[in-house]
Design a protein around this motif. Structure first.
Motif, PDB file in Angstrom:
ATOM      1  N   ALA A 140      10.238  48.805  35.031  1.00 26.71           N
ATOM      2  CA  ALA A 140      10.966  48.675  33.780  1.00 26.71           C
ATOM      3  C   ALA A 140      11.152  47.201  33.452  1.00 26.71           C
ATOM      4  O   ALA A 140      11.590  46.430  34.307  1.00 26.71           O
ATOM      5  N   ALA A 141      10.830  46.831  32.220  1.00 24.29           N
ATOM      6  CA  ALA A 141      10.881  45.434  31.803  1.00 24.29           C
ATOM      7  C   ALA A 141      11.977  45.209  30.772  1.00 24.29           C
ATOM      8  O   ALA A 141      12.291  46.090  29.968  1.00 24.29           O
ATOM      9  N   SER A 142      12.536  44.005  30.789  1.00 22.31           N
ATOM     10  CA  SER A 142      13.533  43.617  29.803  1.00 22.31           C
ATOM     11  C   SER A 142      13.521  42.103  29.647  1.00 22.31           C
ATOM     12  O   SER A 142      12.997  41.386  30.501  1.00 22.31           O
ATOM     13  N   GLY A 143      14.089  41.637  28.564  1.00 21.32           N
ATOM     14  CA  GLY A 143      14.287  40.210  28.382  1.00 21.32           C
ATOM     15  C   GLY A 143      13.263  39.510  27.510  1.00 21.32           C
ATOM     16  O   GLY A 143      13.500  38.391  27.071  1.00 21.32           O
ATOM     17  N   ARG A 144      12.125  40.127  27.288  1.00 21.02           N
ATOM     18  CA  ARG A 144      11.095  39.551  26.421  1.00 21.02           C
ATOM     19  C   ARG A 144      10.415  40.700  25.676  1.00 21.02           C
ATOM     20  O   ARG A 144      10.642  41.861  25.959  1.00 21.02           O
ATOM     21  N   THR A 145       9.563  40.343  24.740  1.00 22.63           N
ATOM     22  CA  THR A 145       8.813  41.364  24.003  1.00 22.63           C
ATOM     23  C   THR A 145       7.699  41.889  24.893  1.00 22.63           C
ATOM     24  O   THR A 145       6.697  41.222  25.117  1.00 22.63           O
ATOM     25  N   THR A 153      -0.529  50.665  52.664  1.00 25.55           N
ATOM     26  CA  THR A 153       0.845  50.326  53.008  1.00 25.55           C
ATOM     27  C   THR A 153       1.138  48.870  52.704  1.00 25.55           C
ATOM     28  O   THR A 153       0.427  47.969  53.150  1.00 25.55           O
ATOM     29  N   ALA A 154       2.175  48.636  51.897  1.00 21.22           N
ATOM     30  CA  ALA A 154       2.523  47.277  51.469  1.00 21.22           C
ATOM     31  C   ALA A 154       3.765  47.343  50.595  1.00 21.22           C
ATOM     32  O   ALA A 154       4.199  48.426  50.196  1.00 21.22           O
ATOM     33  N   VAL A 155       4.304  46.172  50.292  1.00 19.14           N
ATOM     34  CA  VAL A 155       5.289  46.054  49.227  1.00 19.14           C
ATOM     35  C   VAL A 155       4.514  45.854  47.926  1.00 19.14           C
ATOM     36  O   VAL A 155       3.647  44.974  47.845  1.00 19.14           O
ATOM     37  N   TYR A 156       4.827  46.670  46.930  1.00 16.56           N
ATOM     38  CA  TYR A 156       4.128  46.615  45.650  1.00 16.56           C
ATOM     39  C   TYR A 156       5.009  45.921  44.619  1.00 16.56           C
ATOM     40  O   TYR A 156       6.191  46.255  44.475  1.00 16.56           O
ATOM     41  N   TYR A 157       4.398  44.965  43.916  1.00 16.25           N
ATOM     42  CA  TYR A 157       5.105  44.159  42.936  1.00 16.25           C
ATOM     43  C   TYR A 157       4.532  44.361  41.543  1.00 16.25           C
ATOM     44  O   TYR A 157       3.308  44.383  41.367  1.00 16.25           O
ATOM     45  N   CYS A 158       5.422  44.441  40.583  1.00 15.78           N
ATOM     46  CA  CYS A 158       5.059  44.445  39.177  1.00 15.78           C
ATOM     47  C   CYS A 158       5.127  42.997  38.673  1.00 15.78           C
ATOM     48  O   CYS A 158       6.000  42.233  39.107  1.00 15.78           O
ATOM     49  N   ALA A 159       4.206  42.628  37.787  1.00 14.68           N
ATOM     50  CA  ALA A 159       4.171  41.258  37.291  1.00 14.68           C
ATOM     51  C   ALA A 159       3.738  41.238  35.832  1.00 14.68           C
ATOM     52  O   ALA A 159       3.017  42.127  35.374  1.00 14.68           O
ATOM     53  N   GLN A 167      11.807  34.106  31.019  1.00 12.73           N
ATOM     54  CA  GLN A 167      11.061  35.031  31.832  1.00 12.73           C
ATOM     55  C   GLN A 167      11.496  36.458  31.569  1.00 12.73           C
ATOM     56  O   GLN A 167      12.585  36.704  31.071  1.00 12.73           O
ATOM     57  N   MET A 168      10.611  37.365  31.907  1.00 11.60           N
ATOM     58  CA  MET A 168      10.910  38.778  31.778  1.00 11.60           C
ATOM     59  C   MET A 168      11.522  39.291  33.079  1.00 11.60           C
ATOM     60  O   MET A 168      11.143  38.865  34.163  1.00 11.60           O
ATOM     61  N   GLN A 169      12.485  40.190  32.954  1.00 11.36           N
ATOM     62  CA  GLN A 169      13.063  40.817  34.136  1.00 11.36           C
ATOM     63  C   GLN A 169      12.311  42.127  34.392  1.00 11.36           C
ATOM     64  O   GLN A 169      12.118  42.931  33.468  1.00 11.36           O
ATOM     65  N   LEU A 170      11.913  42.326  35.649  1.00 15.45           N
ATOM     66  CA  LEU A 170      11.121  43.484  36.030  1.00 15.45           C
ATOM     67  C   LEU A 170      11.764  44.184  37.217  1.00 15.45           C
ATOM     68  O   LEU A 170      12.163  43.516  38.182  1.00 15.45           O
ATOM     69  N   VAL A 171      11.860  45.506  37.145  1.00 11.69           N
ATOM     70  CA  VAL A 171      12.454  46.292  38.218  1.00 11.69           C
ATOM     71  C   VAL A 171      11.522  47.449  38.560  1.00 11.69           C
ATOM     72  O   VAL A 171      11.276  48.318  37.716  1.00 11.69           O
ATOM     73  N   GLU A 172      11.016  47.442  39.798  1.00 13.46           N
ATOM     74  CA  GLU A 172      10.126  48.499  40.261  1.00 13.46           C
ATOM     75  C   GLU A 172      10.907  49.647  40.887  1.00 13.46           C
ATOM     76  O   GLU A 172      12.008  49.451  41.407  1.00 13.46           O
ATOM     77  N   SER A 182       6.193  36.384  35.582  1.00 15.46           N
ATOM     78  CA  SER A 182       7.423  37.052  36.000  1.00 15.46           C
ATOM     79  C   SER A 182       7.097  38.116  37.029  1.00 15.46           C
ATOM     80  O   SER A 182       6.048  38.766  36.939  1.00 15.46           O
ATOM     81  N   TRP A 183       8.033  38.315  37.958  1.00 16.31           N
ATOM     82  CA  TRP A 183       7.818  39.235  39.076  1.00 16.31           C
ATOM     83  C   TRP A 183       9.049  40.093  39.314  1.00 16.31           C
ATOM     84  O   TRP A 183      10.182  39.630  39.134  1.00 16.31           O
ATOM     85  N   GLY A 184       8.805  41.323  39.741  1.00 17.75           N
ATOM     86  CA  GLY A 184       9.887  42.173  40.205  1.00 17.75           C
ATOM     87  C   GLY A 184      10.199  41.890  41.660  1.00 17.75           C
ATOM     88  O   GLY A 184       9.566  41.038  42.296  1.00 17.75           O
ATOM     89  N   GLN A 185      11.156  42.637  42.194  1.00 17.64           N
ATOM     90  CA  GLN A 185      11.593  42.416  43.576  1.00 17.64           C
ATOM     91  C   GLN A 185      10.732  43.168  44.580  1.00 17.64           C
ATOM     92  O   GLN A 185      10.813  42.915  45.775  1.00 17.64           O
ATOM     93  N   GLY A 186       9.925  44.099  44.091  1.00 13.96           N
ATOM     94  CA  GLY A 186       9.019  44.849  44.951  1.00 13.96           C
ATOM     95  C   GLY A 186       9.583  46.186  45.385  1.00 13.96           C
ATOM     96  O   GLY A 186      10.798  46.386  45.454  1.00 13.96           O
ATOM     97  N   THR A 187       8.684  47.108  45.699  1.00 13.08           N
ATOM     98  CA  THR A 187       9.055  48.417  46.225  1.00 13.08           C
ATOM     99  C   THR A 187       8.106  48.765  47.363  1.00 13.08           C
ATOM    100  O   THR A 187       6.891  48.551  47.262  1.00 13.08           O
ATOM    101  N   GLN A 188       8.660  49.267  48.455  1.00 10.43           N
ATOM    102  CA  GLN A 188       7.863  49.532  49.658  1.00 10.43           C
ATOM    103  C   GLN A 188       7.106  50.850  49.542  1.00 10.43           C
ATOM    104  O   GLN A 188       7.693  51.882  49.193  1.00 10.43           O
ATOM    105  N   VAL A 189       5.835  50.790  49.857  1.00 13.21           N
ATOM    106  CA  VAL A 189       5.004  51.990  49.969  1.00 13.21           C
ATOM    107  C   VAL A 189       4.471  52.052  51.389  1.00 13.21           C
ATOM    108  O   VAL A 189       3.837  51.097  51.859  1.00 13.21           O
ATOM    109  N   THR A 190       4.739  53.154  52.068  1.00 18.40           N
ATOM    110  CA  THR A 190       4.274  53.339  53.436  1.00 18.40           C
ATOM    111  C   THR A 190       3.457  54.624  53.507  1.00 18.40           C
ATOM    112  O   THR A 190       3.946  55.691  53.132  1.00 18.40           O
TER     113      THR A 190
END
Length: 123
Positions: free
Chosen positions: A23-28, A91-97, A1-6, A112-120
């Protein structure tokens, strides 16, 4: 899986703008279609936008079309979501995938999914 950080979430007034980064890492990175989803409290995770491997094709949910722009930089292994004219309903938690599929807007289409980032967005 790819690692994703929002990053880039925060508190903004209605009508304002935010730019999310992933930001993505771990795969092409260039082998994956990338997407953004969001999840508000008590609601299901919903599709926001996606972008093809090369960035030549984008797709948006009707609720954000004309206000949000997805982009990617394969040299930096990153995907972005520029959000303008924000509304309180954004308003939500936004996820990169990341997805190995060429199409699909359901969470199950993404590997693959990131941990999410809050947008208010305040009114």
């Amino acid at each position: 899986q790819m690692q994703l950080v929002e990053s880039g979430g925060g508190l903004v007034q209605a009508g304002g703008s935010l730019r999310l980064s992933c930001a993505a890492s771990g795969r092409t990175f260039g082998n994956y279609r990338m997407g953004w989803f969001r999840q508000a409290p008590g609601k299901e995770r919903e599709f926001v936008a996606s972008i093809s491997w090369t960035g030549g094709s984008t797709y948006y949910a009707d609720s954000v079309k004309g206000r949000f722009t997805i982009s990617r930089d394969n040299a930096k292994n990153s995907v972005y979501l520029q959000m303008n004219s924000l509304k309180p309903e954004d308003t939500a938690v936004y996820y990169c995938a990341a997805s190995r599929l060429r199409v699909g807007v359901y969470p199950t289409n993404f590997d693959s999914w990131g941990q999410g980032t809050q947008v208010t967005v305040s009114s």
